[in-house]
Scaffold this motif. Structure first.
Motif, PDB file in Angstrom:
ATOM      1  N   THR A   3      43.303  38.554  24.210  1.00  0.00           N
ATOM      2  CA  THR A   3      43.294  37.600  25.317  1.00  0.00           C
ATOM      3  C   THR A   3      44.576  37.761  26.122  1.00  0.00           C
ATOM      4  OG1 THR A   3      44.294  35.889  23.954  1.00  0.00           O
ATOM      5  CG2 THR A   3      41.887  35.937  24.037  1.00  0.00           C
ATOM      6  N   ILE A   4      44.436  37.578  27.420  1.00  0.00           N
ATOM      7  CA  ILE A   4      45.580  37.665  28.329  1.00  0.00           C
ATOM      8  C   ILE A   4      45.774  36.294  28.961  1.00  0.00           C
ATOM      9  CG2 ILE A   4      46.502  38.738  30.405  1.00  0.00           C
ATOM     10  CD1 ILE A   4      44.763  41.153  29.807  1.00  0.00           C
ATOM     11  N   PRO A   5      46.955  35.720  28.836  1.00  0.00           N
ATOM     12  CA  PRO A   5      47.185  34.423  29.482  1.00  0.00           C
ATOM     13  C   PRO A   5      46.996  34.529  30.996  1.00  0.00           C
ATOM     14  CG  PRO A   5      49.002  34.998  28.013  1.00  0.00           C
ATOM     15  CD  PRO A   5      48.105  36.182  28.093  1.00  0.00           C
ATOM     16  N   LEU A   6      46.616  33.424  31.606  1.00  0.00           N
ATOM     17  CA  LEU A   6      46.357  33.422  33.044  1.00  0.00           C
ATOM     18  C   LEU A   6      47.589  33.815  33.858  1.00  0.00           C
ATOM     19  CD1 LEU A   6      44.093  30.288  33.496  1.00  0.00           C
ATOM     20  CD2 LEU A   6      43.438  32.685  33.570  1.00  0.00           C
ATOM     21  N   GLN A   7      48.756  33.443  33.406  1.00  0.00           N
ATOM     22  CA  GLN A   7      49.964  33.809  34.136  1.00  0.00           C
ATOM     23  C   GLN A   7      50.166  35.321  34.132  1.00  0.00           C
ATOM     24  OE1 GLN A   7      52.768  31.486  31.986  1.00  0.00           O
ATOM     25  NE2 GLN A   7      52.592  29.717  33.371  1.00  0.00           N
ATOM     26  N   ALA A  11      50.148  37.995  37.329  1.00  0.00           N
ATOM     27  CA  ALA A  11      51.226  38.962  37.566  1.00  0.00           C
ATOM     28  C   ALA A  11      50.655  40.373  37.678  1.00  0.00           C
ATOM     29  CB  ALA A  11      52.253  38.886  36.449  1.00  0.00           C
ATOM     30  N   ILE A  12      49.674  40.696  36.837  1.00  0.00           N
ATOM     31  CA  ILE A  12      49.047  42.012  36.901  1.00  0.00           C
ATOM     32  C   ILE A  12      48.325  42.189  38.229  1.00  0.00           C
ATOM     33  CG2 ILE A  12      47.222  43.451  35.893  1.00  0.00           C
ATOM     34  CD1 ILE A  12      48.068  42.249  33.153  1.00  0.00           C
ATOM     35  N   ALA A  13      47.613  41.163  38.673  1.00  0.00           N
ATOM     36  CA  ALA A  13      46.911  41.233  39.960  1.00  0.00           C
ATOM     37  C   ALA A  13      47.904  41.383  41.113  1.00  0.00           C
ATOM     38  CB  ALA A  13      46.056  39.987  40.156  1.00  0.00           C
ATOM     39  N   PHE A  14      49.025  40.681  41.045  1.00  0.00           N
ATOM     40  CA  PHE A  14      50.051  40.797  42.086  1.00  0.00           C
ATOM     41  C   PHE A  14      50.628  42.206  42.133  1.00  0.00           C
ATOM     42  CE2 PHE A  14      54.575  40.708  43.204  1.00  0.00           C
ATOM     43  CZ  PHE A  14      54.466  40.278  44.522  1.00  0.00           C
TER      44      PHE A  14
END
Length: 67
Positions: A3-7, A11-14
């Protein structure tokens, strides 16, 4: 299950968006500078094509725009 936290996902999307923007600008600048020296057509028109469709514009320039 991983699982990847939403934060972290944000950051990955940014970072992905930032890298995409840098690559897009690099394609535009390279096409413009190369077209100034190697093309009979106006360089700013090739830069506009690369701006509107970066990958397609780059391929079109390499196939059609260079002498």
């Amino acid at each position: 299950m991983l699982t990847i936290p939403l934060q972290a996902a944000g950051a990955i999307a940014f970072l992905f968006g930032l890298v995409s923007l840098i690559v897009h600008l690099a394609i535009i600048l390279w096409v413009y500078s190369d077209a100034q020296s190697r093309s009979d057509q106006p360089a700013f028109l090739w830069a506009i094509v690369a701006f509107l469709a970066p990958l397609l514009g780059l391929v079109l320039y390499l196939l059609l725009g260079r002498k």
